[in-house]
Design a protein around this motif. Structure first.
Motif, short mmCIF file in Angstrom:
data_model
loop_
_atom_site.label_atom_id
_atom_site.label_comp_id
_atom_site.label_asym_id
_atom_site.label_seq_id
_atom_site.Cartn_x
_atom_site.Cartn_y
_atom_site.Cartn_z
N LEU A 1 -29.19 -52.55 13.28
CA LEU A 1 -30.52 -52.54 13.88
C LEU A 1 -31.59 -52.90 12.85
CD1 LEU A 1 -32.49 -51.96 16.15
CD2 LEU A 1 -32.29 -49.53 15.61
N ARG A 2 -31.47 -52.39 11.65
CA ARG A 2 -32.45 -52.72 10.61
C ARG A 2 -32.40 -54.21 10.25
NH1 ARG A 2 -31.00 -47.65 9.44
NH2 ARG A 2 -29.37 -48.22 7.96
N ARG A 3 -31.21 -54.79 10.30
CA ARG A 3 -31.11 -56.25 10.07
C ARG A 3 -31.82 -57.02 11.18
NH1 ARG A 3 -25.06 -57.87 9.31
NH2 ARG A 3 -26.00 -59.94 9.31
N ILE A 4 -31.66 -56.57 12.40
CA ILE A 4 -32.31 -57.25 13.53
C ILE A 4 -33.83 -57.09 13.44
CG2 ILE A 4 -32.62 -57.24 16.03
CD1 ILE A 4 -29.72 -56.17 16.19
N ALA A 5 -34.29 -55.87 13.17
CA ALA A 5 -35.73 -55.59 13.17
C ALA A 5 -36.45 -56.34 12.07
CB ALA A 5 -35.97 -54.09 13.03
N ALA A 6 -35.78 -56.63 10.98
CA ALA A 6 -36.35 -57.42 9.88
C ALA A 6 -37.72 -56.88 9.45
CB ALA A 6 -36.46 -58.89 10.28
N GLY A 7 -37.82 -55.56 9.32
CA GLY A 7 -39.05 -54.95 8.84
C GLY A 7 -40.08 -54.63 9.91
#
Length: 196
Positions: free
Chosen positions: A83-89
């Motif tokens: 999920l953090r990879r998808i959200a990209a910050g």
């Protein structure tokens, strides 16, 4: 077949397996290529052995409920990594059913503060509440902005299935895209593999 050719064939086959195994099933693209704008992850809670709730179930007492096991906690953490990879910050809103197994899953994602959303609660043993609850959830979805950050909804199999027709595995997420309606289309599904 010569030994060298067999070895090359075996190496090629193993490489193909590694490529397939490295990509989570259901992704249309690698996680870092999925547009986070307006993305909704409708997720079934991680592994919690058993079915339904014990006879002495109490909403605010986790000792009376099915809870995540060690595998479930690891599933939630690994899904959070994706999920953090998808959200990209981008800021991510995380909403959860009030059941302990959902709240723990949502917290272990590590994606942001968790807000309880009763419309995500299970109606497994209260089917008479399904229609009204799904209508409430559809209104919530219709209010999500198409250009907003990712939204995670941690819930139960019955809710995911009633909303999308998908019967998810534990910790599986159905990807939807906010479009101003209560019936956003399913874009894909993700499920982390168990640790080996």
């Amino acid at each position: 077949m010569p030994r060298v050719v067999r070895r090359r064939s075996l190496v090629a086959a193993l490489a193909a397996v590694a490529i397939v195994r490295s990509a989570p099933p259901g992704w249309a693209a690698p996680p870092d290529r999925i547009d986070p704008k307006g993305l909704i992850l409708l997720m079934r809670h991680a592994e919690a052995p058993g079915v339904g709730d014990p006879p002495n179930f109490q909403l605010r007492d986790c000792a009376t409920q099915r809870n995540l096991d060690a595998n479930g906690r690891e599933q939630a953490r690994r899904t959070g990594d994706l999920l953090r990879r998808i959200a990209a910050g981008r800021p991510t809103a995380v909403h959860s059913s009030q059941w302990c197994r959902c709240l723990e899953t949502a917290r272990l994602l590590g994606a942001g503060p968790v807000q309880e959303l009763p419309a995500l609660n299970s109606f497994f043993e209260r089917r008479q509440e399904q229609e009204a609850q799904i209508a409430t959830l559809r209104r919530f979805l219709a209010g999500l902005p198409a250009d907003g950050g990712p939204v995670v909804l941690v819930t139960h199999q019955v809710v995911v299935t009633a909303l999308t027709g998908v019967f998810p595995a534990s910790a599986e997420a159905v990807l939807l895209r906010a479009d101003g309606t209560g019936t956003p289309a399913v874009e894909g599904r993700i499920q982390v593999k168990d640790a080996e």
